[in-house]
Design a protein around this motif. Structure first.
Motif, PDB file in Angstrom:
ATOM      1  N   TYR A   1      -5.772   8.285  -1.395  1.00  0.00           N
ATOM      2  CA  TYR A   1      -6.344   7.331  -0.444  1.00  0.00           C
ATOM      3  C   TYR A   1      -6.628   6.010  -1.143  1.00  0.00           C
ATOM      4  CZ  TYR A   1      -7.262  11.360   2.614  1.00  0.00           C
ATOM      5  OH  TYR A   1      -7.135  12.475   3.403  1.00  0.00           O
TER       6      TYR A   1
ATOM      7  N   MET B   1      -9.056   8.763 -10.011  1.00  0.00           N
ATOM      8  CA  MET B   1      -8.866   7.375  -9.592  1.00  0.00           C
ATOM      9  C   MET B   1      -7.724   6.739 -10.393  1.00  0.00           C
ATOM     10  SD  MET B   1      -9.993   5.181  -7.411  1.00  0.00           S
ATOM     11  CE  MET B   1     -11.717   5.288  -6.933  1.00  0.00           C
TER      12      MET B   1
ATOM     13  N   LYS C   1      -6.628   0.550  -6.286  1.00  0.00           N
ATOM     14  CA  LYS C   1      -7.203   1.785  -6.814  1.00  0.00           C
ATOM     15  C   LYS C   1      -7.021   2.852  -5.761  1.00  0.00           C
ATOM     16  CE  LYS C   1     -10.458  -0.147 -10.038  1.00  0.00           C
ATOM     17  NZ  LYS C   1     -11.824  -0.218 -10.549  1.00  0.00           N
ATOM     18  N   MET C   2      -6.447   3.972  -6.170  1.00  0.00           N
ATOM     19  CA  MET C   2      -6.178   5.055  -5.223  1.00  0.00           C
ATOM     20  C   MET C   2      -6.786   6.338  -5.756  1.00  0.00           C
ATOM     21  SD  MET C   2      -2.335   4.171  -3.958  1.00  0.00           S
ATOM     22  CE  MET C   2      -2.694   4.183  -2.220  1.00  0.00           C
ATOM     23  N   MET C   3      -7.414   7.060  -4.845  1.00  0.00           N
ATOM     24  CA  MET C   3      -8.087   8.315  -5.194  1.00  0.00           C
ATOM     25  C   MET C   3      -7.215   9.492  -4.771  1.00  0.00           C
ATOM     26  SD  MET C   3     -11.039   9.736  -6.218  1.00  0.00           S
ATOM     27  CE  MET C   3     -12.526   8.778  -5.884  1.00  0.00           C
TER      28      MET C   3
ATOM     29  N   GLY D   1       1.249   4.071  -2.842  1.00  0.00           N
ATOM     30  CA  GLY D   1       0.766   5.387  -2.435  1.00  0.00           C
ATOM     31  C   GLY D   1       1.850   6.443  -2.479  1.00  0.00           C
TER      32      GLY D   1
ATOM     33  N   ALA E   1      -8.636   3.121  -2.173  1.00  0.00           N
ATOM     34  CA  ALA E   1     -10.065   2.801  -2.247  1.00  0.00           C
ATOM     35  C   ALA E   1     -10.266   1.291  -2.310  1.00  0.00           C
ATOM     36  CB  ALA E   1     -10.690   3.467  -3.467  1.00  0.00           C
ATOM     37  N   LYS E   2      -9.277   0.599  -2.879  1.00  0.00           N
ATOM     38  CA  LYS E   2      -9.395  -0.862  -3.036  1.00  0.00           C
ATOM     39  C   LYS E   2      -7.987  -1.435  -3.191  1.00  0.00           C
ATOM     40  CE  LYS E   2     -11.748  -4.216  -5.958  1.00  0.00           C
ATOM     41  NZ  LYS E   2     -12.606  -4.410  -7.130  1.00  0.00           N
TER      42      LYS E   2
ATOM     43  N   ASP F   1       0.844  -1.203   0.000  1.00  0.00           N
ATOM     44  CA  ASP F   1       0.000   0.000   0.000  1.00  0.00           C
ATOM     45  C   ASP F   1       0.876   1.249   0.000  1.00  0.00           C
ATOM     46  OD1 ASP F   1      -2.470   1.273   0.045  1.00  0.00           O
ATOM     47  OD2 ASP F   1      -2.650   1.186   2.222  1.00  0.00           O
TER      48      ASP F   1
HETATM   49  C1  LIG Z   1       3.114   9.169   1.477  1.00  0.00           C
HETATM   50  C2  LIG Z   1       1.979   8.394   2.074  1.00  0.00           C
HETATM   51  C3  LIG Z   1       1.512   7.172   1.233  1.00  0.00           C
HETATM   52  C4  LIG Z   1       0.347   6.556   1.936  1.00  0.00           C
HETATM   53  C5  LIG Z   1      -0.178   5.293   1.301  1.00  0.00           C
HETATM   54  C6  LIG Z   1      -1.181   4.631   2.198  1.00  0.00           C
HETATM   55  C7  LIG Z   1      -2.573   4.995   1.720  1.00  0.00           C
HETATM   56  C8  LIG Z   1      -3.568   4.800   2.802  1.00  0.00           C
HETATM   57  O1  LIG Z   1      -3.392   4.080   3.752  1.00  0.00           O
HETATM   58  S1  LIG Z   1      -4.985   5.701   2.684  1.00  0.00           S
HETATM   59  C9  LIG Z   1      -5.912   5.192   4.127  1.00  0.00           C
HETATM   60  C10 LIG Z   1      -6.866   4.060   3.826  1.00  0.00           C
HETATM   61  N1  LIG Z   1      -7.908   4.461   2.884  1.00  0.00           N
HETATM   62  C11 LIG Z   1      -8.893   5.304   3.241  1.00  0.00           C
HETATM   63  O2  LIG Z   1      -8.962   5.779   4.358  1.00  0.00           O
HETATM   64  C12 LIG Z   1      -9.905   5.646   2.176  1.00  0.00           C
HETATM   65  C13 LIG Z   1     -11.322   5.712   2.758  1.00  0.00           C
HETATM   66  N2  LIG Z   1     -12.273   6.002   1.667  1.00  0.00           N
HETATM   67  C14 LIG Z   1     -12.444   7.270   1.240  1.00  0.00           C
HETATM   68  O3  LIG Z   1     -11.906   8.225   1.789  1.00  0.00           O
HETATM   69  C15 LIG Z   1     -13.335   7.484   0.059  1.00  0.00           C
HETATM   70  O4  LIG Z   1     -14.204   6.376  -0.124  1.00  0.00           O
HETATM   71  C16 LIG Z   1     -12.547   7.688  -1.267  1.00  0.00           C
HETATM   72  C17 LIG Z   1     -11.608   8.918  -1.120  1.00  0.00           C
HETATM   73  C18 LIG Z   1     -11.714   6.471  -1.633  1.00  0.00           C
HETATM   74  C19 LIG Z   1     -13.521   7.968  -2.398  1.00  0.00           C
HETATM   75  O5  LIG Z   1     -14.403   8.932  -1.908  1.00  0.00           O
HETATM   76  P1  LIG Z   1     -15.118  10.025  -2.833  1.00  0.00           P
HETATM   77  O6  LIG Z   1     -14.160  11.066  -3.270  1.00  0.00           O
HETATM   78  O7  LIG Z   1     -16.314  10.472  -2.067  1.00  0.00           O
HETATM   79  O8  LIG Z   1     -15.464   9.242  -4.098  1.00  0.00           O
HETATM   80  P2  LIG Z   1     -16.852   8.533  -4.435  1.00  0.00           P
HETATM   81  O9  LIG Z   1     -17.876   9.621  -4.708  1.00  0.00           O
HETATM   82  O10 LIG Z   1     -17.170   7.491  -3.429  1.00  0.00           O
HETATM   83  O11 LIG Z   1     -16.446   7.857  -5.811  1.00  0.00           O
HETATM   84  C20 LIG Z   1     -15.920   8.643  -6.887  1.00  0.00           C
HETATM   85  C21 LIG Z   1     -15.699   7.732  -8.037  1.00  0.00           C
HETATM   86  O12 LIG Z   1     -14.714   6.743  -7.711  1.00  0.00           O
HETATM   87  C22 LIG Z   1     -15.275   5.412  -7.825  1.00  0.00           C
HETATM   88  N3  LIG Z   1     -14.850   4.595  -6.693  1.00  0.00           N
HETATM   89  C23 LIG Z   1     -14.825   4.939  -5.388  1.00  0.00           C
HETATM   90  N4  LIG Z   1     -14.320   3.916  -4.648  1.00  0.00           N
HETATM   91  C24 LIG Z   1     -14.037   2.914  -5.515  1.00  0.00           C
HETATM   92  C25 LIG Z   1     -13.518   1.621  -5.385  1.00  0.00           C
HETATM   93  N5  LIG Z   1     -13.151   1.124  -4.192  1.00  0.00           N
HETATM   94  N6  LIG Z   1     -13.356   0.866  -6.480  1.00  0.00           N
HETATM   95  C26 LIG Z   1     -13.711   1.337  -7.683  1.00  0.00           C
HETATM   96  N7  LIG Z   1     -14.220   2.568  -7.890  1.00  0.00           N
HETATM   97  C27 LIG Z   1     -14.376   3.350  -6.813  1.00  0.00           C
HETATM   98  C28 LIG Z   1     -16.777   5.600  -7.770  1.00  0.00           C
HETATM   99  O13 LIG Z   1     -17.412   4.600  -8.526  1.00  0.00           O
HETATM  100  C29 LIG Z   1     -16.961   6.969  -8.386  1.00  0.00           C
HETATM  101  O14 LIG Z   1     -16.954   6.893  -9.771  1.00  0.00           O
HETATM  102  P3  LIG Z   1     -18.173   7.528 -10.612  1.00  0.00           P
HETATM  103  O15 LIG Z   1     -18.390   8.906 -10.020  1.00  0.00           O
HETATM  104  O16 LIG Z   1     -17.699   7.521 -12.013  1.00  0.00           O
HETATM  105  O17 LIG Z   1     -19.312   6.602 -10.342  1.00  0.00           O
END
Ligand SMILES: CCCCCCCC(=O)SCCNC(=O)CCNC(=O)[C@H](O)C(C)(C)COP(=O)(O)OP(=O)(O)OC[C@H]1O[C@@H](n2cnc3c(N)ncnc32)[C@H](O)[C@@H]1OP(=O)(O)O
Length: 153
Positions: free
Chosen positions: A79, A110, A131-133, A67, A81-82, A63
Motif C-alpha cells: 500500500y 516499508m 514509500k510502500m508498506m 507498486g 503510504a507516501k 504509483d
Molecule cells: C498490482 C497492484 C499495484 C498497486 C499499486 C497501487 C498502490 C495503491 O494504490 S495502495 C492504495 C492507496 N494507499 C492506501 O490505501 C494506504 C492507506 N494507509 C494504510 O493502509 C496504512 O496507513 C499503512 C498500511 C500505509 C500503514 O499502516 P500500518 O501497518 O498500521 O503502519 P503504521 O503502524 O501506521 O506504521 C508502521 C511504520 O511505518 C511508518 N510509516 C507509516 N506510514 C508512513 C509514511 N507515510 N511515511 C513514513 N513512514 C510511515 C511508521 O512510522 C511506522 O514506523 P515505526 O513503527 O518504526 O514508527
C-alpha cells in the motif's frame, strides 16, 4: 509470481491494471530483476489541459509501476503510504511513454521506491519517490456487489 493472483479476484478490478475494469487504464508490465517497466499511450479521455495528460493520472502511472514491482517480487500487495511527484514536462496525448519502477531501499515492511516516466528518446517527463508498506493479505475471490454498491447515485 503466481499469475493466478491477478485473475479471478478483486485485483482484476484495479483501476490501473485490472483486466475487468471497463474504466481502467489496462496497464501491462514487464518485470526484470531490478525493475518494472510499463509502456502507456495517454488517450484523449485522459486529458487535462488540451493535449496533455491529467496530473492525477500521471500519478496513477507512477504509483502503479512502483507498486507492481513489489507485488510481482513479493507476491503480496503493498500500500502506498507516501508519494512525492515531480512533474517535469507534460505527457502528450497520443505519444507513448515508458514508465519504470525501482526499489531504492527498505526497512522492515516499508520500502522506498523510485518511479520515472520518460519519452521513448529517454527525456524525463515525471518522477516520484514513494514509500510502500508490504502487507500480508490473501487475494479474495471476486465478490458480487451488494445492491447499489459501486453504482452512480
Ligand atoms: C498490482 C497492484 C499495484 C498497486 C499499486 C497501487 C498502490 C495503491 O494504490 S495502495 C492504495 C492507496 N494507499 C492506501 O490505501 C494506504 C492507506 N494507509 C494504510 O493502509 C496504512 O496507513 C499503512 C498500511 C500505509 C500503514 O499502516 P500500518 O501497518 O498500521 O503502519 P503504521 O503502524 O501506521 O506504521 C508502521 C511504520 O511505518 C511508518 N510509516 C507509516 N506510514 C508512513 C509514511 N507515510 N511515511 C513514513 N513512514 C510511515 C511508521 O512510522 C511506522 O514506523 P515505526 O513503527 O518504526 O514508527
Amino acid at each position: 509470481m503466481d499469475k493466478s493472483l491477478l485473475n479471478n479476484n478483486e485485483y482484476s478490478w484495479c483501476f490501473a491494471c485490472g483486466k475487468d475494469n471497463p474504466s481502467g487504464l489496462h496497464m501491462r508490465f514487464e518485470i526484470d530483476d531490478d525493475k518494472c517497466t510499463a509502456y502507456f499511450t495517454p488517450r484523449r479521455e485522459h486529458q487535462s489541459y488540451p493535449g496533455r495528460m491529467h496530473g492525477g493520472l500521471v500519478a496513477v502511472l507512477l504509483d502503479e509501476v512502483t507498486g507492481n514491482y513489489l507485488f510481482a517480487k513479493e507476491g503480496k500487495p503493498s500500500y502506498t503510504a507516501k508519494i512525492e511527484i515531480r512533474y517535469r514536462q507534460p505527457l502528450a496525448i497520443g505519444e507513448e511513454v515508458v514508465c519504470t519502477g525501482r526499489e531504492l531501499k527498505r526497512k522492515g515492511r516499508m520500502v522506498e521506491m523510485q518511479g520515472t516516466i520518460c519519452k521513448k528518446d529517454g527525456t524525463l517527463l515525471a518522477e516520484c519517490l514513494s514509500k510502500m508498506m508490504i502487507v500480508d493479505e490473501t487475494p479474495q475471490p471476486s465478490r458480487k456487489l451488494a445492491a447499489g454498491e459501486g453504482e452512480e447515485e
